[in-house]
Design a protein around this motif. Structure first.
Motif, PDB file in Angstrom:
ATOM      1  N   TYR A 365       0.804  -1.228   0.000  1.00  0.00           N
ATOM      2  CA  TYR A 365       0.000   0.000   0.000  1.00  0.00           C
ATOM      3  C   TYR A 365       0.840   1.284   0.000  1.00  0.00           C
ATOM      4  N   ILE A 382      -0.095  16.693   8.636  1.00  0.00           N
ATOM      5  CA  ILE A 382      -0.267  15.367   9.222  1.00  0.00           C
ATOM      6  C   ILE A 382       0.722  15.230  10.362  1.00  0.00           C
ATOM      7  N   TYR A 384       1.137  13.189  12.803  1.00  0.00           N
ATOM      8  CA  TYR A 384       1.627  11.956  13.386  1.00  0.00           C
ATOM      9  C   TYR A 384       2.687  11.287  12.523  1.00  0.00           C
ATOM     10  N   GLY A 392      -5.360   7.844   2.209  1.00  0.00           N
ATOM     11  CA  GLY A 392      -6.508   8.261   3.013  1.00  0.00           C
ATOM     12  C   GLY A 392      -6.376   9.674   3.570  1.00  0.00           C
ATOM     13  N   ASP A 393      -5.152  10.121   3.747  1.00  0.00           N
ATOM     14  CA  ASP A 393      -4.922  11.469   4.268  1.00  0.00           C
ATOM     15  C   ASP A 393      -5.187  12.546   3.210  1.00  0.00           C
ATOM     16  N   PHE A 395      -7.706  11.940   0.730  1.00  0.00           N
ATOM     17  CA  PHE A 395      -8.859  11.340   0.050  1.00  0.00           C
ATOM     18  C   PHE A 395      -9.832  12.374  -0.530  1.00  0.00           C
ATOM     19  N   TYR A 403     -10.554   8.209  -7.612  1.00  0.00           N
ATOM     20  CA  TYR A 403      -9.936   8.972  -6.528  1.00  0.00           C
ATOM     21  C   TYR A 403      -9.153  10.140  -7.100  1.00  0.00           C
TER      22      TYR A 403
ATOM     23  N   HIS B  47      -9.005  -2.545   1.424  1.00  0.00           N
ATOM     24  CA  HIS B  47      -8.788  -2.332   2.862  1.00  0.00           C
ATOM     25  C   HIS B  47      -9.368  -0.999   3.305  1.00  0.00           C
ATOM     26  N   GLU B  49      -8.561   2.282   5.446  1.00  0.00           N
ATOM     27  CA  GLU B  49      -7.481   3.036   6.087  1.00  0.00           C
ATOM     28  C   GLU B  49      -8.107   3.975   7.118  1.00  0.00           C
ATOM     29  N   VAL B  50      -7.409   4.178   8.231  1.00  0.00           N
ATOM     30  CA  VAL B  50      -7.849   5.208   9.176  1.00  0.00           C
ATOM     31  C   VAL B  50      -6.886   6.371   8.987  1.00  0.00           C
ATOM     32  N   ASN B  51      -7.402   7.526   8.603  1.00  0.00           N
ATOM     33  CA  ASN B  51      -6.483   8.612   8.284  1.00  0.00           C
ATOM     34  C   ASN B  51      -6.162   9.472   9.515  1.00  0.00           C
ATOM     35  N   HIS B  52      -5.409  10.543   9.312  1.00  0.00           N
ATOM     36  CA  HIS B  52      -4.949  11.350  10.442  1.00  0.00           C
ATOM     37  C   HIS B  52      -6.083  12.042  11.182  1.00  0.00           C
ATOM     38  N   ILE B  57     -11.439   5.321   5.783  1.00  0.00           N
ATOM     39  CA  ILE B  57     -11.381   5.550   4.339  1.00  0.00           C
ATOM     40  C   ILE B  57     -11.336   4.206   3.602  1.00  0.00           C
ATOM     41  N   PRO B  58     -12.414   3.856   2.917  1.00  0.00           N
ATOM     42  CA  PRO B  58     -12.383   2.619   2.128  1.00  0.00           C
ATOM     43  C   PRO B  58     -11.442   2.791   0.929  1.00  0.00           C
ATOM     44  N   ILE B  59     -10.418   1.949   0.875  1.00  0.00           N
ATOM     45  CA  ILE B  59      -9.480   1.991  -0.258  1.00  0.00           C
ATOM     46  C   ILE B  59      -9.799   0.809  -1.175  1.00  0.00           C
TER      47      ILE B  59
END
Ligand SMILES: Cc1cc2nc3c(=O)[nH]c(=O)nc-3n(C[C@H](O)[C@H](O)[C@H](O)COP(=O)(O)OP(=O)(O)OC[C@H]3O[C@@H](n4cnc5c(N)ncnc54)[C@H](O)[C@@H]3O)c2cc1C
Ligand code: SF4
Ligand code: SF4
Lengths: 409, 147
Positions: A365, A382, A384, A392-393, A395, A403, B47, B49-52, B57-59
């Protein structure tokens, strides 16, 4: 409209397919020295015997029929008259209205003493090379590889599988110097040595020592060290195939110069892929093929991606991805690393922007990094772990459900 | 073509889609009783994803119009099917170079756990009208639509 293509590899084939999809009626003629279509990136699998020529064909078996393309195979273009719009192969002349040059590159043999004079010198670029290396291995046992870049190491691994005594030599202080840092190179070096390789880094070749019949006997390094060998494989980079271009007829700078529409300095002639001499990697040749085709039929599409600092590799079961500047040019860059027994990760970072990434052992990924690095996207929001940045950051969804990367404000 | 559309705000990370994908691709049977969550040969192709911002987030593979995984594939294993629009993967052709894993900028792809030589990729459930993940999503965070 008569379209002519030179080259049956990544760039020529990608162009031909796109052109036919865009224009069902034009005449397309493809000329290539290659008599087969195959992926050069997989030639080392021919040496190892894992694949046959048929297995490394990267297009449909009936490609030329299916897309209605006349294929003049096994012909070399020797001369191009851009004024008369004619090119000359070793067998015939061919007229064109529009020409696509995708003639790629050839292996560069450096000017090392006795190297060009020697017998049993090989390079790996064409299927013929792979087959003759394979043949030679029937009798040769001690092989020296000059250059530990991706091609050199591809060859190394295929020879180790054949239980040959292999030495690999590079001027840099590590293998794969463009892609890796010392830490990640070491992982491979150890594995290669375990499998029997001898690795000579920070080593400059002075000459090839020949026997009476001009066969190589050994490689002599600067400083006097001698590496015995009965065969030499050269993997020290490539040079564009531009021999058929008359001097002064087209702008050349190392390779054929083009603008971002893939147009050369001559009207109706486009050039793409390795022959441009700028970013000789497969994905760009493929992409430029599509862009050139669209522009040639009247479109206006630009090359937006010339980012060539990206490679993945998978040697002896260890995958690695290398993107961007993986060795910081100076101290103003921050270097973050994380490692365990089975993995190593490194990020080169400055002022909120990631400049380079090495991921070794674990690459799942990881694709978002390519976009972040290529477009210097600010990631400072971001807060962290930068090792856990993902798509996802950023998205966001397009109208059509694709996407896209959310603009960071 | 049809695409699995995504409404991330409805995703609760309940993993129903993940289980659906695993069941559909399980060689030992497609029902929940045949499913062994620890079976490495039966991985999920998508998968969450859990973002910041702690969002789920569905990938899911987009079967892109201009798929970078196809562009980058040096063996011809990744191909866009011109009829269905789906991006298909042929493990026989694959050279395990992992260029596609690096090049899908949405981070969709991974290497398989079992052999470490194949790509785990969504095939849109070849034999089904609607992908099983979509059927199994209780919140309509993923839904199937013509685009
Ligand atoms: C062993 C190996 C491993 C590689 N691994 C990778 C990798 O992992 N990742 C990556 O991105 N890239 C890799 N590459 C590089 C990649 O293969 C090239 O970037 C790609 O092939 C470029 O395609 P091209 O169409 O521009 O040119 P080429 O592949 O060089 O093809 C040129 C075509 O033009 C024809 N031709 C040339 N001159 C003439 C002439 N005068 N008349 C008629 N026909 C002519 C040739 O026969 C051929 O068909 C590798 C290369 C090698 C050799
Ligand atoms: S794997 Fe990635 S690049 Fe390929 S089609 Fe799916 S979303 Fe697009
Ligand atoms: S890993 Fe396989 S599918 Fe992916 S780019 Fe390489 S050859 Fe193509």
């Amino acid at each position: 409209m008569n379209y002519v293509i030179i080259g049956a590899s990544a760039s020529g084939m990608s162009f031909a397919k796109e052109l036919r999809n865009l224009d069902k009626n034009c005449n397309i003629t493809l000329i290539s020295r290659d008599e087969n279509v195959y992926s050069r990136c997989m030639l080392h699998h021919i040496i190892s015997g894992h694949r046959t020529l048929k297995d490394i064909n990267f297009v449909e078996d009936d490609f030329f029929n299916k897309y209605n393309i006349t294929w003049l195979k096994g012909q070399t273009v020797n001369d191009l008259d851009v004024n008369k719009k004619i090119l000359y192969t070793d067998k015939r002349s061919v007229k064109y209205d529009k020409l696509l040059i995708g003639s790629g590159a050839h292996a560069f043999i450096p000017p090392i003493k006795n190297l060009r004079e020697s017998k049993s010198i090989y390079a790996l670029r064409n299927i013929e090379d792979a087959l003759s290396i394979k043949d030679a291995l029937e009798t040769k046992e001690k092989i020296a590889i000059l250059g530990a870049g991706l091609v050199g190491v591809d060859v190394l691994v295929s020879l180790l599988e054949k239980n040959k005594k292999v030495s690999i030599i590079d001027m840099a202080d590590r293998v794969l110097p463009l892609q890796l840092d010392k830490r990640s190179a070491k992982v491979y070096e150890r594995k290669f040595i375990e499998k029997g390789a001898s690795i000579y880094t920070s080593a400059k070749v002075e000459e090839v020592i020949l026997d009476e019949t001009n066969d190589p006997k050994a490689i002599k390094l600067q400083g006097g060290q001698i590496i015995e060998c009965d065969m030499v494989i050269v993997a020290t980079g490539v040079k564009p195939n531009i021999g058929f271009i008359r001097e002064g007829s087209m702008e050349i700078n190392r390779g054929i110069v083009t603008n971002d529409k893939c147009e050369t300095s001559v009207e109706n002639i486009y050039a793409i892929g390795d022959v441009r001499g700028v970013s000789p990697i497969w994905p760009l040749a493929m992409k430029e093929g599509k862009i050139a085709a669209r522009n040639m039929v009247g479109g206006d599409e630009r090359i937006t991606d010339s980012f060539a600092l990206r490679n993945s590799m998978n040697f002896l079961g260890v995958p690695t991805v290398s993107i961007g500047q993986v060795n910081p040019p100076d101290e103003t860059y921050e270097v973050l690393t994380e490692e365990g027994s089975e993995y190593y990760k490194k990020i080169v970072y400055k002022d909120g922007v990631i400049y380079g990434v090495i991921l070794q052992g674990e690459i799942d990924y990881c694709g978002a990094y390519i976009e972040l690095i290529r477009n210097k996207i600010d990631v400072s929001h971001i807060k962290y772990d930068p090792f856990n940045i993902g798509y996802g950051d950023f998205f966001e969804i397009s109208e059509n459900g694709e996407y896209k990367f959310k603009a960071v404000v | 073509m049809k695409r699995i559309k995504i409404d991330k705000n409805k995703c609760m990370a309940c993993y129903n889609c993940i289980l659906a994908c695993m069941m559909e691709h399980n060689e030992k049977g497609k029902d929940i009783y045949s499913l062994d969550l620890e079976d490495k040969s039966n991985e999920c192709r998508n998968h969450i994803e859990v973002n910041h911002s702690k969002e789920n987030i569905p990938i899911f593979c987009r079967h892109c119009d201009e798929p970078e995984c196809v562009n980058t594939c040096m063996s011809g294993a990744m191909k866009k099917n011109p009829h269905t629009g789906y991006v298909e993967y042929d493990e026989e052709k694959c050279a395990s170079c992992f260029m596609c894993v690096m090049s899908c900028k949405y981070g969709v792809l991974k290497i398989d756990e079992e052999t470490k030589s194949k790509i785990v990729k969504c095939d849109m459930c070849e034999n089904r009208e609607t992908p099983r993940c979509v059927e199994n999503c209780p919140t309509r965070a993923i839904y199937f639509e013509e685009v």
